[in-house]
Motif scaffolding. Structure first.
Motif, mmCIF file in Angstrom:
data_model
loop_
_atom_site.group_PDB
_atom_site.id
_atom_site.type_symbol
_atom_site.label_atom_id
_atom_site.label_comp_id
_atom_site.label_asym_id
_atom_site.label_seq_id
_atom_site.Cartn_x
_atom_site.Cartn_y
_atom_site.Cartn_z
ATOM 1 N N LEU A 169 0.945 -1.562 0.028
ATOM 2 C CA LEU A 169 0.034 -0.234 0.225
ATOM 3 C C LEU A 169 0.845 1.189 -0.144
ATOM 4 C CD1 LEU A 169 -2.679 -1.024 2.855
ATOM 5 C CD2 LEU A 169 -3.146 -0.533 0.422
ATOM 6 N N SER A 170 -0.192 2.331 0.019
ATOM 7 C CA SER A 170 1.096 3.435 -0.261
ATOM 8 C C SER A 170 1.542 3.920 0.781
ATOM 9 C CB SER A 170 0.018 4.269 -1.241
ATOM 10 O OG SER A 170 -0.883 5.038 -0.100
ATOM 11 N N LYS A 171 2.528 5.309 1.167
ATOM 12 C CA LYS A 171 2.168 4.958 2.469
ATOM 13 C C LYS A 171 2.028 6.082 3.458
ATOM 14 C CE LYS A 171 7.661 5.201 1.999
ATOM 15 N NZ LYS A 171 8.978 6.225 2.371
ATOM 16 N N ARG A 172 0.839 6.910 2.387
ATOM 17 C CA ARG A 172 -0.468 7.446 3.121
ATOM 18 C C ARG A 172 -1.614 6.173 3.579
ATOM 19 N NH1 ARG A 172 -3.003 10.919 -1.775
ATOM 20 N NH2 ARG A 172 -0.322 12.740 -1.501
ATOM 21 N N ASN A 173 -1.643 5.355 2.890
ATOM 22 C CA ASN A 173 -2.423 4.385 3.465
ATOM 23 C C ASN A 173 -1.978 2.926 4.319
ATOM 24 O OD1 ASN A 173 -4.801 5.139 1.861
ATOM 25 N ND2 ASN A 173 -3.997 4.544 -0.298
#
Length: 162
Positions: free
Chosen positions: A81-85
């Motif tokens: 997953l992206s770092k944001r997620n």
């Protein structure tokens, strides 16, 4: 040497025990994920190849070696997953392969003027749209062309809102 062997060879050269988790994440993102990029721009990798490459990256991330078997702390899907997620921002090989295939497909779809684009358009398109679903059926063409056409179809789907 193929993608799987090349990645495995590169990972084996590093000393897993001397790297922190952050160091291993950096190496995966900057080196092992980048190794197959050139090939994946024009070749659609098999699901098996993508899974093997992801497995090598996962094993390397968690410090697995042939002598040592630890537990995976987090599902690979969550790691990717992206770092944001909440993930580590590592890209799955299959997704990266599709993105790279769309790059060349986009150039052909939008009429790039490079000589290689003109060559492919002349040889395979013959006044047809690259996003045509029947483009690679019933004609003799290379597997590379079929993979590029696959990427173009992905681009066309995005632009058509599918």
């Amino acid at each position: 040497m193929n993608l799987v062997e090349n990645t495995q060879k590169r990972l084996a050269a590093w000393k897993i025990d001397s790297l922190s988790l952050a160091g291993r994440v950096t190496l995966i993102k900057d080196v092992t994920s980048a190794l197959p990029n050139y090939t994946m721009m024009y070749v659609k990798c098999s699901s098996e190849t993508c899974l093997k490459l992801d497995k090598f990256n996962s094993d390397f991330l968690w410090g697995h070696t042939t002598n040592k078997n630890d537990v995976y702390l987090i599902k690979w899907d969550n790691v990717c997953l992206s770092k944001r997620n909440g993930g580590l921002g590592i890209k799955k090989t299959k997704n990266m392969n599709q993105v790279l295939l769309t790059k060349i497909g986009r150039w052909l779809l939008h009429g790039e003027n490079g000589i290689w684009c003109k060559l492919l358009q002349y040889k395979y398109l013959k006044n047809r749209n690259i996003a045509d679903s029947e483009l690679t059926k019933g004609i003799t063409c290379s597997s590379t062309w079929k993979d590029i056409a696959f990427g173009a179809k992905l681009v066309a789907k995005v632009f058509n809102g599918e």
